[in-house]
Design an enzyme around this catalytic site. Sequence first.
Site, PDB file in Angstrom:
ATOM      1  N   SER A 143       2.044  40.453  53.504  1.00 23.82           N
ATOM      2  CA  SER A 143       1.277  41.094  52.431  1.00 23.82           C
ATOM      3  C   SER A 143      -0.013  41.732  52.937  1.00 23.82           C
ATOM      4  O   SER A 143      -0.564  42.603  52.282  1.00 23.82           O
ATOM      5  CB  SER A 143       0.953  40.067  51.339  1.00 23.82           C
ATOM      6  OG  SER A 143       2.150  39.623  50.723  1.00 23.82           O
ATOM      7  N   CYS A 243       4.666  55.298  53.063  1.00 28.10           N
ATOM      8  CA  CYS A 243       6.127  55.140  53.142  1.00 28.10           C
ATOM      9  C   CYS A 243       6.594  54.100  52.130  1.00 28.10           C
ATOM     10  O   CYS A 243       7.616  54.263  51.452  1.00 28.10           O
ATOM     11  CB  CYS A 243       6.558  54.664  54.527  1.00 28.10           C
ATOM     12  SG  CYS A 243       6.036  55.727  55.861  1.00 28.10           S
ATOM     13  N   ARG A 248       9.373  51.711  47.446  1.00 24.91           N
ATOM     14  CA  ARG A 248       9.223  50.893  46.228  1.00 24.91           C
ATOM     15  C   ARG A 248       9.656  51.678  44.995  1.00 24.91           C
ATOM     16  O   ARG A 248      10.159  51.101  44.032  1.00 24.91           O
ATOM     17  CB  ARG A 248       7.763  50.472  46.077  1.00 24.91           C
ATOM     18  CG  ARG A 248       7.347  49.465  47.097  1.00 24.91           C
ATOM     19  CD  ARG A 248       5.841  49.352  47.191  1.00 24.91           C
ATOM     20  NE  ARG A 248       5.498  48.383  48.226  1.00 24.91           N
ATOM     21  CZ  ARG A 248       4.271  48.220  48.703  1.00 24.91           C
ATOM     22  NH1 ARG A 248       3.281  48.962  48.241  1.00 24.91           N
ATOM     23  NH2 ARG A 248       4.048  47.315  49.620  1.00 24.91           N
ATOM     24  N   MET A 342      26.055  32.585  32.269  1.00 24.03           N
ATOM     25  CA  MET A 342      27.059  32.900  31.241  1.00 24.03           C
ATOM     26  C   MET A 342      28.467  32.950  31.822  1.00 24.03           C
ATOM     27  O   MET A 342      29.442  32.755  31.105  1.00 24.03           O
ATOM     28  CB  MET A 342      26.723  34.239  30.575  1.00 24.03           C
ATOM     29  CG  MET A 342      25.404  34.190  29.827  1.00 24.03           C
ATOM     30  SD  MET A 342      25.069  35.713  28.952  1.00 24.03           S
ATOM     31  CE  MET A 342      26.024  35.436  27.451  1.00 24.03           C
ATOM     32  N   GLY A 344      29.621  30.895  33.803  1.00 21.82           N
ATOM     33  CA  GLY A 344      30.071  29.534  34.059  1.00 21.82           C
ATOM     34  C   GLY A 344      30.385  29.343  35.537  1.00 21.82           C
ATOM     35  O   GLY A 344      29.727  29.902  36.413  1.00 21.82           O
ATOM     36  N   GLU A 368       8.850  44.723  50.174  1.00 25.29           N
ATOM     37  CA  GLU A 368       8.206  45.938  49.627  1.00 25.29           C
ATOM     38  C   GLU A 368       7.105  45.590  48.639  1.00 25.29           C
ATOM     39  O   GLU A 368       6.965  46.217  47.596  1.00 25.29           O
ATOM     40  CB  GLU A 368       9.249  46.831  48.938  1.00 25.29           C
ATOM     41  CG  GLU A 368      10.385  47.232  49.819  1.00 25.29           C
ATOM     42  CD  GLU A 368      10.046  48.398  50.720  1.00 25.29           C
ATOM     43  OE1 GLU A 368       8.936  48.935  50.580  1.00 25.29           O
ATOM     44  OE2 GLU A 368      10.882  48.755  51.555  1.00 25.29           O
ATOM     45  N   HIS A 371       6.029  40.198  44.220  1.00 25.72           N
ATOM     46  CA  HIS A 371       5.690  40.253  42.799  1.00 25.72           C
ATOM     47  C   HIS A 371       4.184  40.020  42.626  1.00 25.72           C
ATOM     48  O   HIS A 371       3.501  40.749  41.904  1.00 25.72           O
ATOM     49  CB  HIS A 371       6.498  39.172  42.070  1.00 25.72           C
ATOM     50  CG  HIS A 371       6.326  39.191  40.591  1.00 25.72           C
ATOM     51  ND1 HIS A 371       7.008  40.045  39.762  1.00 25.72           N
ATOM     52  CD2 HIS A 371       5.505  38.460  39.791  1.00 25.72           C
ATOM     53  CE1 HIS A 371       6.640  39.834  38.513  1.00 25.72           C
ATOM     54  NE2 HIS A 371       5.727  38.880  38.500  1.00 25.72           N
TER      55      HIS A 371
END
Lengths: 389, 250
Positions: A143, A243, A248, A342, A344, A368, A371
């Site tokens: 980062s 870049c 992103r 969903m 399963g 990239e 969060h």
Amino acid sequence: MDAFRALDFLDIESQLGEDERMVRDAVRTWVGERFVPIVWEHFEAGTFPMEVRPELGELGVFGPTIPEEYGGAGLNSVAYGLICQELERGDSGLRSFVSVQGSLVMYPIFAYGSEEQKREWLPQLASGEAIGCFGLTEPDFGSNPGGMLTTARRDGDDWILNGRKMWITNGTCSQVAVVWARTEDGVRGFLVREGAEGFSAPEQKHKWSLRASITSELVLEDVRVPESDRLPKAEGLKGPLGCLTQARYGIAWGALGAAMSAFDEALQYAGERIVFDKPLAGFQLAQKKFADMATEITLGQLAALRLGRLKDEGKMSPSHVSLCKRNNVQKSLEITRTCRDMLGANGISLEYQTGRHMCNLESVSTYEGTHDIHTLAIGHELTGIPAYR
Amino acid sequence: MNIVACIKRVPLTETQAKVSADGTSLDATGVEYMTSFYDEIAVEEAVRTKEKSGGEVTILTIGSAGSSKEMRECIAKGGDKGLILVDEDWMARDCRSTAKALAAKIRELGADLVFTGRLATDRDNAAVGPMLATLLDWACVTDVIEVEIGDGKGTAVRESEGGVENYEFTLPAVICCQKDLNEPRYAGLKGIMAAKKKPLDEAPLEAEASQAEVVRLELPPARPEGRIVGEGPDAVDALMDALRNEAKVL
């Protein structure tokens, strides 16, 4: 399962131009016919299907926004976003393969390279004859790339590069690596050629995400690079960060493709799967999940389209990209988790798409710009106060 | 060589057909379209012939003014120009009227060679290609799985019941393409962008009225629900009895 049915709840189709729709449909058809049937076996084996590389070149997905004179197709940004969406509907590994080539290798050569570098590399990267990778992240610097330890020292007309890069998509199969290194004058970009003495790119194995994608380490030990292979117009960290903004942008669209794939699979499954004498889709719990997911996909699609239009108007800022990458990847990750649930027990089978997408998006959420880093970028934009440290 | 590939816009293969209120046409609400499967093969063969022998490929269709998407796709795959004979009644037009209009236009275009699909995947008539050749008084080979075009002549292999037929023909000719003839290429992104700059013209359709009219459309009757006669080895006798005496297939 029937053929893929892309969710388009608010008729966003009508907001696209004919050529944008045609580009999307061409890639959608190719992905459905040529890639989806083979990807799960590669995911299981931990390999990228290299046999599709010339087909991707022929299709024209490598650097499609680059002008035609350098081998690109001269597409607009919305068309490029739609390409990323369709590729990631196949697999995040496929979209990553193409994103790196276009946004992280062709883009810096196009934007920061000399005319000779453009003429030498762009046509062969566009056709897929050559593959490239992008070396910025290091074992201890992700980062905060400004802390990078990789150095480039001047030696006569050449540069001597030393250092290590990690988590580099396509490193092992590349003919050229765009390597960012610290010099006395700040960060600079270099084109390191396959086979250069002291340069190796061992593959990083044992991943449970992006398994159908090659991830590598780049090792540089006294690698000699001529001045003619330095990107002359890249100065400082804004070179690599420029870049990343391109890449992103594609991810903001791409993640939606994975979510749309999982959503369609779960919706079809829930319509066919009978539980307690009626389809799973007929239960309120299932319908609430579908309503929530359709809402998030639709809002993500609208955001991506707006972002693309801003980019084509030259008005897109990095914080716009942060907002869309952060939201669309997080929401897509949550959607694939819900869809996995969903489905399963079938949801853990590689014969279904969803589990693969879910695992992949864990990487997409981190790479990239994580969060959290995008959270801080948006916070910085809103308050004017940087909170990274 | 002046080559024409005729295409038809048809509903997507997976479309669930619904009869419209008038009972004579399909309900077009929500229907999406594609180039008929065999016509894609015709376009591919036209482009391959051009790539080998030189010349120009014109994509020709009868359709509504909105059928440009399929035309652009065909141009993106290597066609040089397109011409839509605009007809808002295109779905209902009969084979004879269609073939006559196409023949007149093909004559006007001065074509040497025409490729069509063996049939359009909506009505499955397999009639327009041979009718076109008859009206033009040209050679025609249908259900073609191999074709070679030479100087003023060609050879073709036609798939027939239980074997193949080998043909020699002279140009001009109409070739109706079967599925094994080639594998159509994907429209590349450069091709799509280039297609924007190639001419796609529209001209009013000059055609006679249809002689054949659809008076009623019906969907096939719903398949009766299946019946489980029992489970395991004990059910064999009941199954044999049902197959013999009810279904009468044994």
